[in-house]
Design an enzyme around this catalytic site. Structure first.
Site: not given
Length: 525
Positions: A95, A229, A233, A235, A362
């Site tokens: 991020c 995709a 990818a 960003e 995650d």
């Protein structure tokens, strides 16, 4: 004879006494060794495995509530040798550097707009090295900040690679090979994930990089092929294009799987209009290094049914992520994982198959791969374990934003999900194409600036989802997310006074439904 027997007997008794003494000494030594080993094992109320956003939030919250807490974290270098400090994916290779590089690309667009506003600026080339150094220095400051915060809260930090010995004990190995035994009443697994490599593709591991490497490159990646995709990818491809680099995205199936597909199509349309090239339906089969150092990529082209090739400076794999569970020896603790995803199975309380072991973020099955959800889940878990609260993390209506060149923010259900859940006849979609005021003077194309609100058709028309494509989408979506979380209806949104002139006010002016068939293009001021 008698003397000989007495001598033999004496020697025999001496051997017995010697053996007894040795046994006693061994016993004493064994007790001392066991004592030393027991003393070497450090005990905690709560042990967190993983120093990312969720794990750190959980650890700091529990320590603040009076628990004796330790955090274990270790970054395995990427195949390219990239490593980083405390803070996990978000801080180091997610991020934070992503948003900063996205901002760098947006500034390039503003430089192009500037002459329209009277600033006689000449186009200037972007200097990757300067940007990279600034971004990396900021990330390192965050690494240090996390260390200081742990110290201030008296959380013990171990930079060791952890694996389970049993359900209450973890063995950590340092970079130098030193072992440390840690045990705890409660253990939280928050190890996150790492990028997936397509190891079946020749040359993928040897010559490709991932987002684990991109943000730590000292020099520009140059002409880049992004394979994938996902939001990662798109960003990365978006800011690389914005920084003036020749960028191609290879998509096997659909972009932004799991997101609203109408919005996803608009995202890629805008990217294409800004110069990003797309190879659709293609799958790479081979990566080779040419004598001049460039990478030659071979792929299957479905349109022609033949192989095609292209040369690039960098190949970036962005084809998904895998959980960091393989080296934890979860089976020794009795922790169960999903046979398909290898993520840890948890219940609504973040509890694994072992009652005192938990998983957040995650690494847990069925959880959004988003930093804020991991942070909140970690804090709430700590509060429950400390007897301060019984609140459980609510994973419904979690807002997020994809930081592509034209940002896409969303919260709630996609149009497809709403129709699947409630039936098309029970869903009403209000929408609009709008033009940001900032785009007018600079004569920017706003063809893909679009908003839609997905609602139940029955009054008062509960809002099921909001999708916003345009500048500052994260800021816009965050505000409306509160209303949707609180059960806002379409009628309430329409009674909300907009702030003029903003893009956000267009949400409060969505009057045209898809069902009406009317033109949703906003005209006038």
């Amino acid at each position: 004879m008698a003397a000989a027997l007495r001598g033999a007997g004496g020697r025999f008794r001496w051997r017995i006494r010697a053996a007894a003494a040795a046994a006693a000494a061994a016993a004493v030594g064994g007790v001392r060794g066991a004592t030393r080993r027991a003393a070497g094992r450090q005990n905690y109320d709560l042990l967190v495995i993983g120093g990312g956003s969720g794990g750190l939030a959980c650890a700091k919250e529990a320590a603040q509530l009076g628990k004796k807490v330790a955090v274990v974290d270790y970054v395995e270098p990427s195949p390219r040798g990239t490593r980083w400090g405390l803070g996990g994916t978000c801080v180091n290779v997610g991020c934070i550097p992503k948003k900063l590089m996205h901002q760098a690309a947006l500034l390039g667009g503003m430089v192009q707009d500037a002459p329209h506003y009277g600033w006689a600026l000449q186009p200037v080339p972007h200097d990757w090295a300067t940007m990279a150094e600034a971004v990396q220095n900021h990330v390192k400051s965050l690494n240090w900040g996390h260390r200081v915060q742990l110290q201030d809260r008296k959380v013990t930090y171990f930079n060791i690679k952890a694996s389970f010995v049993d359900a209450h004990t973890v063995c950590g190995v340092s970079k130098g090979g030193k072992e440390t035994l840690l045990s705890a009443e409660h253990i939280i697994i928050a190890t996150g994930g790492r990028p997936r490599y397509p190891t079946h593709i020749e040359g993928a591991l040897e010559y490709g990089i991932t987002s684990d490497d991109l943000f730590w490159l000292k020099e520009s990646p140059g002409k880049t092929l992004v394979v994938g995709a996902s939001y990662v990818a798109l960003e990365c491809a978006g800011f690389l294009t914005g920084l003036g680099l020749d960028t191609t995205v290879m998509i096997r199936s659909i972009p932004l799987r799991g997101f609203d597909q109408q919005m996803s199509s608009l995202v890629t349309e805008y990217m294409a209009s800004q110069g990003t090239r797309f190879l659709r339906g293609c799958t790479p089969s081979r990566v080779q290094r040419l004598p001049d150092g460039q990478l030659q990529v071979t792929w299957e082209d479905p349109s022609s049914g033949k192989e095609d090739t292209g040369t690039f400076n960098t190949v970036l794999w962005a084809i998904g992520r895998i959980p960091e569970t393989r080296s934890l020896n979860l089976e020794k603790a009795g922790v169960h994982t999903s046979p398909t995803s290898q993520k840890i199975l948890v219940d609504a309380l973040e509890t694994t198959s072992v009652p005192h072991i938990y998983a957040i973020g995650d690494v847990a099955e069925g959880r959004p791969e988003l930093t804020p959800t991991a942070i909140m889940a970690g804090k709430l878990l700590a509060q429950r374990l400390c007897g301060q609260s019984s609140d459980v993390m609510d994973y419904e209506n979690v807002p997020t934003t994809v930081f592509t060149p034209l940002e896409y923010g969303c919260v709630g259900l996609s149009e497809e999900e709403a129709v699947a859940r409630h039936g098309e006849e029970h869903v009403e979609v209000y929408h609009a194409y709008y033009k940001p005021l900032e785009f007018t003077v600079a004569e920017r194309d706003a063809s893909q600036c679009y908003i839609k609100m997905v609602c139940l058709r029955k009054p008062p028309q509960l809002v099921l989802g909001l999708h916003f494509l345009g500048p500052n989408a994260g800021e816009v979506t965050q505000g409306f997310a509160l209303g949707i979380k609180c059960g806002a209806s379409y009628a309430q949104v329409m009674r909300t006074v907009g702030i003029h002139p903003t893009c956000a006010e267009e949400v409060a002016k969505l009057r045209i439904s898809k069902r009406s068939g009317l033109d949703p293009t906003v005209t006038g001021c």
